[in-house]
Design a protein around this motif. Structure first.
Motif, PDB file in Angstrom:
ATOM      1  N   PHE A  26      38.326  37.918  36.382  1.00 24.43           N
ATOM      2  CA  PHE A  26      36.964  37.598  36.795  1.00 24.43           C
ATOM      3  C   PHE A  26      36.911  37.090  38.233  1.00 24.43           C
ATOM      4  O   PHE A  26      35.932  37.301  38.939  1.00 24.43           O
ATOM      5  N   VAL A  27      37.968  36.398  38.664  1.00 26.74           N
ATOM      6  CA  VAL A  27      37.994  35.901  40.039  1.00 26.74           C
ATOM      7  C   VAL A  27      38.103  37.049  41.027  1.00 26.74           C
ATOM      8  O   VAL A  27      37.473  37.048  42.088  1.00 26.74           O
ATOM      9  N   ALA A  28      38.909  38.066  40.684  1.00 28.70           N
ATOM     10  CA  ALA A  28      39.138  39.206  41.575  1.00 28.70           C
ATOM     11  C   ALA A  28      38.428  40.450  41.052  1.00 28.70           C
ATOM     12  O   ALA A  28      39.001  41.529  40.988  1.00 28.70           O
ATOM     13  N   VAL A  29      37.145  40.317  40.699  1.00 26.67           N
ATOM     14  CA  VAL A  29      36.409  41.427  40.110  1.00 26.67           C
ATOM     15  C   VAL A  29      36.000  42.469  41.152  1.00 26.67           C
ATOM     16  O   VAL A  29      35.709  43.620  40.814  1.00 26.67           O
ATOM     17  N   ASP A  30      35.975  42.111  42.419  1.00 22.81           N
ATOM     18  CA  ASP A  30      35.496  43.022  43.450  1.00 22.81           C
ATOM     19  C   ASP A  30      36.569  43.981  43.956  1.00 22.81           C
ATOM     20  O   ASP A  30      36.266  44.854  44.766  1.00 22.81           O
ATOM     21  N   SER A  31      37.805  43.833  43.527  1.00 24.40           N
ATOM     22  CA  SER A  31      38.894  44.644  44.061  1.00 24.40           C
ATOM     23  C   SER A  31      39.630  45.347  42.928  1.00 24.40           C
ATOM     24  O   SER A  31      39.809  44.780  41.845  1.00 24.40           O
ATOM     25  N   ASP A  32      40.032  46.616  43.193  1.00 26.27           N
ATOM     26  CA  ASP A  32      40.816  47.362  42.206  1.00 26.27           C
ATOM     27  C   ASP A  32      42.257  46.891  42.169  1.00 26.27           C
ATOM     28  O   ASP A  32      42.921  46.976  41.141  1.00 26.27           O
ATOM     29  N   THR A  33      42.748  46.429  43.287  1.00 26.96           N
ATOM     30  CA  THR A  33      44.112  45.897  43.360  1.00 26.96           C
ATOM     31  C   THR A  33      44.052  44.399  43.648  1.00 26.96           C
ATOM     32  O   THR A  33      43.061  43.904  44.198  1.00 26.96           O
ATOM     33  N   LEU A  34      45.093  43.729  43.274  1.00 26.29           N
ATOM     34  CA  LEU A  34      45.119  42.284  43.431  1.00 26.29           C
ATOM     35  C   LEU A  34      46.504  41.847  43.867  1.00 26.29           C
ATOM     36  O   LEU A  34      47.507  42.248  43.274  1.00 26.29           O
ATOM     37  N   GLY A  35      46.544  41.047  44.904  1.00 24.00           N
ATOM     38  CA  GLY A  35      47.788  40.427  45.357  1.00 24.00           C
ATOM     39  C   GLY A  35      47.553  38.956  45.627  1.00 24.00           C
ATOM     40  O   GLY A  35      46.596  38.596  46.308  1.00 24.00           O
ATOM     41  N   PHE A  36      48.375  38.108  45.079  1.00 22.19           N
ATOM     42  CA  PHE A  36      48.199  36.669  45.258  1.00 22.19           C
ATOM     43  C   PHE A  36      49.559  35.985  45.192  1.00 22.19           C
ATOM     44  O   PHE A  36      50.536  36.543  44.669  1.00 22.19           O
ATOM     45  N   VAL A  37      49.598  34.775  45.734  1.00 24.06           N
ATOM     46  CA  VAL A  37      50.813  33.975  45.709  1.00 24.06           C
ATOM     47  C   VAL A  37      50.643  32.866  44.683  1.00 24.06           C
ATOM     48  O   VAL A  37      49.521  32.413  44.405  1.00 24.06           O
ATOM     49  N   VAL A  38      51.755  32.441  44.118  1.00 21.46           N
ATOM     50  CA  VAL A  38      51.794  31.305  43.192  1.00 21.46           C
ATOM     51  C   VAL A  38      52.607  30.214  43.859  1.00 21.46           C
ATOM     52  O   VAL A  38      53.779  30.414  44.195  1.00 21.46           O
TER      53      VAL A  38
END
Length: 570
Positions: free
Chosen positions: A253-265
């Protein structure tokens, strides 16, 4: 702090108040038992005037006597009165020492004086009280003003002589017990208040969200120390694994605007469990059918290779320095479908490598090729590696261990990320208290454990070992083959208890059936959780006293069962 936070603190640490109250009560009772009993004897004296025939004279005399009561009370503790008592009873003490054991009281607006004496010997206390009362009467009549005829004007009478006390006046066990409980209750409450004021750790999700100002995307339960590896793979039907699936849903839900997602932990301080959370989250994302890549970008203390059991000699740093291509160092972890890029050799300049153009190009390439790319980075409290990588992707996910990180440290992490222009996707609270709701969605009957007292006093059923027999041999417990007339016909709707009906209609004893466990998976954690039955997925829980429930097992006929000889029809 607000009132709700104090109430929450009392709910968390209620046992401190209980223990302090019990200790206070025990302390009060112990002091009462250790103290020496003291007995108190009391005698009462009445003072009056010996003259006055009219009512006016009597009233004036009563007023005069009341005004002199304080003087008479002070006279009772003087050496003039006590010296004759010491000599008469042969006490062998000084007048000042005897005066410490005497207490005198005069009820208001009366001419009565109450004289009390305390001693460890009840009989001695009564003797001293009566002796002091007698000596005081003599001295008052002696020093009081005389009349014209030379008679004393003040008369003193003992209206209640001191009796030998039966019960001690101190210690008061009941009073000391109640006082100890009250003191313990107050002390326990004070400890909780001071602990809440001085302990700045992030204990609850409400505190974490108030400090960071970002939404809480999920929680990770506190696991036992003996648990090793990701819980999503080790126990996929547990509540702890379901928490990571909820985190995955909230992240979508946070990244609903993008087909791909990249994030750091990342986290604020070391040892907050960010690497294990990144691995569990990547596995949960891979379960949904996405193409997921986990990159160990913590070039200072990498942990992904240790958790997965994959070789980490070549990885991210090998690609950044040009010693290998990304396709050469990418690995697939077993049958999970998760792709892993380990850190590779630890470089002397991690920040320079992560901020290089090669890293930016690699991140663009990976985000383009994969649906989700998870970067495990170093904590923000020591270095800025996480902020460098987070600027290249969609944002950062902060892990907060409620038992380790403090509020100023978490606030500093948020401030550093915001100043670096990093978008903070949300917060994950680690080591939360495990849920004990038995009506949870993934609650399984096979997970019900017997009470501890039943596990101690009841044995554990073990499978009957299968002894190989020579081909054609008949077990000793197997009856002789029946004739065609005596041979029972196989009933397809019913089988004898303890026997299995096979294809030819004959019955096989249940002791001749071998239980064969199927392989669970190719996880390197199999040996860690393998029990004495040889099944890594076997659940130790017992539904009742007569049945063991394995999570995955298949019962097949043993190859060692003796083949029954076929009998020809007559």
């Amino acid at each position: 702090m607000s009132q709700h936070q104090y109430l929450a603190a009392f709910r968390r640490y209620w046992y401190i108040v209980v223990v302090a109250t019990i200790v206070g009560a025990i302390g009060g009772w112990g002091l009462s038992q250790a103290a020496t009993p003291v007995y108190t004897a009391t005698s009462s004296l009445y003072f009056s005037l010996n003259f006055g025939g009219t009512a006016n004279d009597l009233n004036q005399g009563s007023t005069y006597t009341q005004n002199q009561m304080l003087s008479f009370a002070q006279l009772a503790e003087s050496p003039l009165v006590l010296n004759p008592v010491i000599e008469g009873l042969d006490l062998g003490v000084k007048p000042s020492e005897l005066a410490d054991t005497i207490s005198v009281s005069t009820p208001q607006n009366t001419v009565i004086l109450e004289l009390s004496v305390s001693s460890t010997d009840p009989a001695e206390a009564a003797k001293i009280a009566n002796a002091v009362a007698g000596s005081l009467s003599d001295k008052v009549e002696e020093i009081a003003p005389k009349s014209v005829a030379g008679d004393t004007t003040v008369a003193v009478r003992v209206i209640e002589p001191a009796a030998t006390p039966v019960f001690p006046s101190s210690p008061n066990t009941r009073l000391n017990l109640v006082a100890g409980m009250v003191i313990g209750l107050l002390l326990g409450s004070l400890i909780i208040v001071l602990r809440e004021l001085l302990d700045t750790r992030v204990h609850t999700a409400g505190i974490a969200t108030a400090v960071t100002g970002v939404p809480l995307l999920g929680t990770a339960e506190r696991e036992k120390r003996r648990s090793v590896g990701p819980v999503v793979l080790r126990d996929p039907l547990s509540n702890a694994a379901e928490n990571y699936r909820q985190l995955r849903s909230n992240l979508e839900f946070v990244a609903v605007d993008s087909d791909t997602l990249g994030f750091v932990v990342t986290s604020s301080v070391p040892s907050e469990g960010k690497s294990l959370i990144a691995l569990n989250l990547a596995l949960a994302l891979a379960e949904s059918g996405r193409k997921v890549l986990l990159v160990d970008a913590d070039l200072r203390r990498p942990m992904v290779a240790a958790y997965t059991g994959l070789p980490g000699t070549a990885g991210l740093t090998s690609v950044l320095v040009g010693r290998a291509s990304v396709d050469d160092v990418l690995q697939t972890w077993g049958e999970t479908g998760l792709h892993v890029l380990t850190s590779g050799p630890i470089p002397p300049n991690p920040s320079e490598l992560l901020s290089s153009r090669a890293m930016a190009e690699l991140v663009d390439h990976l985000v383009h090729d994969y649906d989700v790319v998870v970067f495990d980075t170093a904590p923000m409290g020591a270095v800025a590696d996480a902020a460098i990588v987070a600027r290249m992707v969609d944002g950062a996910l902060i892990v907060a261990d409620r038992t380790r990180v403090h509020r100023p440290q978490l606030a500093q992490t948020m401030d550093s990320l915001e100043k670096s222009g990093v978008r903070v996707l949300g917060l994950v609270l680690n080591r939360a208290t495990p849920t004990k709701d038995r009506h949870a969605y993934y609650y399984r009957v096979a997970e019900v454990r017997k009470p501890w007292w039943r596990r101690i006093f009841s044995g554990r059923r073990r499978p009957v070992p299968v002894v190989p027999l020579p081909l054609g041999a008949v077990p000793a417990t197997t009856p002789a083959p029946a004739t065609a007339e005596e041979k029972p016909q196989a009933d397809p709707d019913r089988a004898d208890v303890g026997a299995e009906v096979v294809a030819d209609g004959s019955a096989v004893d249940a002791a001749d059936v071998e239980v064969v466990f199927l392989e669970a998976d190719d996880s390197p954690l199999d040996e860690e959780f393998e029990d004495e039955f040889g099944d890594p997925m076997f659940d130790d829980a017992i539904v009742d006293d007569e049945e063991l429930v394995p999570s995955r097992a298949a019962a097949v006929r043993s190859d060692t069962v003796a083949e029954r000889p076929k009998r020809s029809k007559p």
